[in-house]
Design a protein around this motif. Structure first.
Motif, PDB file in Angstrom:
ATOM      1  N   LEU D  74       0.738  -1.121   0.088  1.00 47.28           N
ATOM      2  CA  LEU D  74      -0.061   0.035   0.034  1.00 47.28           C
ATOM      3  C   LEU D  74       0.873   1.136  -0.123  1.00 47.28           C
ATOM      4  N   ASP D  75       0.594   2.216  -0.533  1.00 47.79           N
ATOM      5  CA  ASP D  75       1.075   3.681  -0.650  1.00 47.79           C
ATOM      6  C   ASP D  75       0.583   4.426   0.639  1.00 47.79           C
ATOM      7  N   ALA D  76       1.302   4.680   1.671  1.00 47.07           N
ATOM      8  CA  ALA D  76       0.918   5.374   2.740  1.00 47.07           C
ATOM      9  C   ALA D  76       0.292   6.450   2.632  1.00 47.07           C
ATOM     10  N   ASP D  77       0.879   7.087   1.648  1.00 52.90           N
ATOM     11  CA  ASP D  77       0.172   8.671   1.596  1.00 52.90           C
ATOM     12  C   ASP D  77      -1.207   8.649   0.798  1.00 52.90           C
ATOM     13  N   GLN D  78      -1.213   7.630  -0.318  1.00 52.08           N
ATOM     14  CA  GLN D  78      -2.431   7.557  -1.092  1.00 52.08           C
ATOM     15  C   GLN D  78      -3.581   6.946  -0.365  1.00 52.08           C
ATOM     16  N   ILE D  79      -3.280   6.204   0.492  1.00 51.47           N
ATOM     17  CA  ILE D  79      -4.546   5.458   1.421  1.00 51.47           C
ATOM     18  C   ILE D  79      -5.128   6.667   2.335  1.00 51.47           C
ATOM     19  N   VAL D  80      -4.204   7.782   2.926  1.00 52.83           N
ATOM     20  CA  VAL D  80      -4.750   8.710   3.596  1.00 52.83           C
ATOM     21  C   VAL D  80      -5.765   9.693   2.731  1.00 52.83           C
ATOM     22  N   LEU D  81      -5.262   9.893   1.600  1.00 52.80           N
ATOM     23  CA  LEU D  81      -5.983  10.816   0.677  1.00 52.80           C
ATOM     24  C   LEU D  81      -7.178  10.082   0.318  1.00 52.80           C
ATOM     25  N   ASP D  82      -7.137   8.782   0.016  1.00 49.68           N
ATOM     26  CA  ASP D  82      -8.523   8.081  -0.280  1.00 49.68           C
ATOM     27  C   ASP D  82      -9.536   7.976   0.758  1.00 49.68           C
ATOM     28  N   LYS D  83      -8.961   7.648   2.069  1.00 48.05           N
ATOM     29  CA  LYS D  83      -9.785   7.574   3.158  1.00 48.05           C
ATOM     30  C   LYS D  83     -10.412   9.225   3.440  1.00 48.05           C
ATOM     31  N   LEU D  84      -9.485  10.143   3.149  1.00 45.65           N
ATOM     32  CA  LEU D  84     -10.203  11.463   3.267  1.00 45.65           C
ATOM     33  C   LEU D  84     -11.404  11.608   2.557  1.00 45.65           C
ATOM     34  N   GLU D  85     -11.356  11.219   1.041  1.00 42.55           N
ATOM     35  CA  GLU D  85     -12.551  11.412   0.562  1.00 42.55           C
ATOM     36  C   GLU D  85     -13.762  10.958   1.100  1.00 42.55           C
ATOM     37  N   LYS D  86     -13.594   9.676   1.695  1.00 45.14           N
ATOM     38  CA  LYS D  86     -14.640   8.968   2.288  1.00 45.14           C
ATOM     39  C   LYS D  86     -15.096   9.767   3.648  1.00 45.14           C
ATOM     40  N   THR D  87     -14.496  10.123   4.341  1.00 46.82           N
ATOM     41  CA  THR D  87     -14.662  10.793   5.667  1.00 46.82           C
ATOM     42  C   THR D  87     -15.206  12.177   5.328  1.00 46.82           C
ATOM     43  N   ARG D  88     -14.753  12.990   4.141  1.00 45.36           N
ATOM     44  CA  ARG D  88     -15.397  14.249   3.962  1.00 45.36           C
ATOM     45  C   ARG D  88     -17.048  13.826   3.468  1.00 45.36           C
ATOM     46  N   GLU D  89     -17.351  12.721   2.972  1.00 42.55           N
ATOM     47  CA  GLU D  89     -18.930  12.365   2.666  1.00 42.55           C
ATOM     48  C   GLU D  89     -19.524  11.931   4.040  1.00 42.55           C
ATOM     49  N   LYS D  90     -18.892  11.318   4.822  1.00 37.12           N
ATOM     50  CA  LYS D  90     -19.561  10.995   6.173  1.00 37.12           C
ATOM     51  C   LYS D  90     -19.876  12.266   7.099  1.00 37.12           C
ATOM     52  N   TYR D  91     -18.822  13.302   6.815  1.00 38.12           N
ATOM     53  CA  TYR D  91     -18.991  14.512   7.812  1.00 38.12           C
ATOM     54  C   TYR D  91     -19.252  15.894   6.941  1.00 38.12           C
ATOM     55  N   PRO D  92     -20.383  16.019   6.245  1.00 44.18           N
ATOM     56  CA  PRO D  92     -20.440  17.195   5.600  1.00 44.18           C
ATOM     57  C   PRO D  92     -20.122  18.327   6.200  1.00 44.18           C
ATOM     58  N   VAL D  93     -19.766  19.235   5.511  1.00 41.30           N
ATOM     59  CA  VAL D  93     -19.252  20.691   6.336  1.00 41.30           C
ATOM     60  C   VAL D  93     -20.473  21.219   7.211  1.00 41.30           C
ATOM     61  N   ASP D  94     -21.515  21.282   6.421  1.00 44.32           N
ATOM     62  CA  ASP D  94     -22.673  21.925   7.167  1.00 44.32           C
ATOM     63  C   ASP D  94     -23.054  21.410   8.339  1.00 44.32           C
ATOM     64  N   ARG D  95     -23.295  19.927   8.288  1.00 45.73           N
ATOM     65  CA  ARG D  95     -23.704  19.074   9.586  1.00 45.73           C
ATOM     66  C   ARG D  95     -22.424  19.161  10.778  1.00 45.73           C
ATOM     67  N   ALA D  96     -21.280  18.988  10.308  1.00 46.34           N
ATOM     68  CA  ALA D  96     -20.117  18.620  11.076  1.00 46.34           C
ATOM     69  C   ALA D  96     -19.390  19.827  11.686  1.00 46.34           C
ATOM     70  N   ARG D  97     -19.791  20.939  11.020  1.00 43.87           N
ATOM     71  CA  ARG D  97     -18.804  22.206  11.532  1.00 43.87           C
ATOM     72  C   ARG D  97     -18.859  22.481  12.987  1.00 43.87           C
ATOM     73  N   GLY D  98     -17.818  22.637  13.618  1.00 45.88           N
ATOM     74  CA  GLY D  98     -17.585  22.870  14.903  1.00 45.88           C
ATOM     75  C   GLY D  98     -18.268  21.783  16.108  1.00 45.88           C
ATOM     76  N   ARG D  99     -18.507  20.850  15.470  1.00 47.19           N
ATOM     77  CA  ARG D  99     -18.898  19.708  16.543  1.00 47.19           C
ATOM     78  C   ARG D  99     -17.915  18.547  16.442  1.00 47.19           C
ATOM     79  N   SER D 100     -18.004  17.830  17.438  1.00 49.21           N
ATOM     80  CA  SER D 100     -16.914  16.750  17.567  1.00 49.21           C
ATOM     81  C   SER D 100     -18.048  15.245  17.468  1.00 49.21           C
ATOM     82  N   THR D 101     -18.995  15.421  17.227  1.00 47.66           N
ATOM     83  CA  THR D 101     -20.064  14.533  17.247  1.00 47.66           C
ATOM     84  C   THR D 101     -19.807  13.340  16.106  1.00 47.66           C
ATOM     85  N   LYS D 102     -19.946  11.959  16.706  1.00 48.21           N
ATOM     86  CA  LYS D 102     -19.501  10.964  15.657  1.00 48.21           C
ATOM     87  C   LYS D 102     -20.619  10.762  14.452  1.00 48.21           C
ATOM     88  N   TYR D 103     -20.129  10.390  13.304  1.00 50.29           N
ATOM     89  CA  TYR D 103     -21.170  10.558  12.100  1.00 50.29           C
ATOM     90  C   TYR D 103     -22.424   9.882  12.335  1.00 50.29           C
TER      91      TYR D 103
END
Lengths: 106, 106, 106, 106
Positions: D74-103
């Motif tokens: 695995l490419d250690a950098d690429q898997i971070v970037l790939d996972k970040l895309e998934k996390t962006r979807e799980k935590y949409p800005v408008d609902r996640a902003r300023g909150r530490s609540t789990k998705y």
């Protein structure tokens, strides 16, 4: 005795499911840290946590601790008391009082 | 009762050192996973480990578990028995027997 | 450079969500061990694990490592290279070859 | 590229010591959580920690992450970037902003 009530209940639970085959000491040590991580997750972003979640996760850590103790024929209560004696010596009251410093830096 | 012998011995140990101030639930949860990591280190490269090291590290995990239970007014033995009842339901004998599959995939 | 691509992408992600307030060094250290526990869960009962699960969990550990490095103004790649030099000295090839023994017992 | 500089340096270090035999994915996953526990120990009783200790422990976590990535191609950098895309979807800005609540509770 509460201690053996727990040992007996866990042994019965494991036997019924034929899970002893998975409970090598190494796998149980992994399980303890996995559950300890879940317990810590209750406190990930704050020092206050929902009590029912903490209770369940702490119970999971303790359960695997009891299973590992049983697997190694250790008395889970006695090893705590034995270790406490060692720790008393490493942290003498006069030097350790009111300080969170590690023993090798006291 | 063994359970309260442990609670009493730990409470005295902590009081003498005035360490309750450090024992917030969050700090104790951190301590549990830190000690669980040290326990796992005994098994880092192999499933066999030196027994005296395992005993001491397991005792450390259990000690912090008892301290957290005491801090939250929980009975360390009772929560294990309570959780076991829930786990029995999540892993019915007929589906879980001989399998290490997680309950949500049984 | 890949390293800063990651830093930039993570910084943007965190900024958009105003999450820097939660990312104290202590909370990030907790998050790293929590995710490391989830990674280990892939290997709880066996040394073989589903690759896609491992990839996602490893990515989570790495993500929090990068966030902690950024929080402390550390270069995540450079500290690995620096530490490697120290480890080379603690584990000289002639004594460490083919052995998993810890340096203080070599 | 920094990423492959690290992979190359680690591969040489491991090869010289003939340590690949110990680096099964499961053992590396254990090593990651063990080192993550040592990192957390820097923050056990306080959110402030000695920077040089944090740097070394964080480097150890990262080192085992890189070794596991390499072991699984695995490419250690690429898997971070790939996972970040998934996390962006799980935590949409408008609902996640300023909150530490789990998705799953947003």
């Amino acid at each position: 005795m509460q201690g053996s009530r727990i040992s007996d209940a866990l042994a019965e639970f494991v036997d019924e499911r034929e899970w002893a085959q998975f409970h090598t000491p190494g796998n149980l040590a992994k399980s303890i840290v996995i559950e300890a991580g879940e317990l810590l997750e209750c406190f990930q972003w704050s020092d206050s946590a929902e009590e029912s979640a903490v209770r369940d996760e702490l119970a999971d850590v303790l359960t695997y601790c009891h299973l590992l103790a049983a697997r190694l024929d250790l008395d889970a209560d006695q090893i705590v008391l034995d270790k406490l004696e060692k720790t008393r010596e490493k942290y003498p009251v006069d030097r350790a009082r009111g300080r969170s410093t590690k023993y090798d830096q006291l």
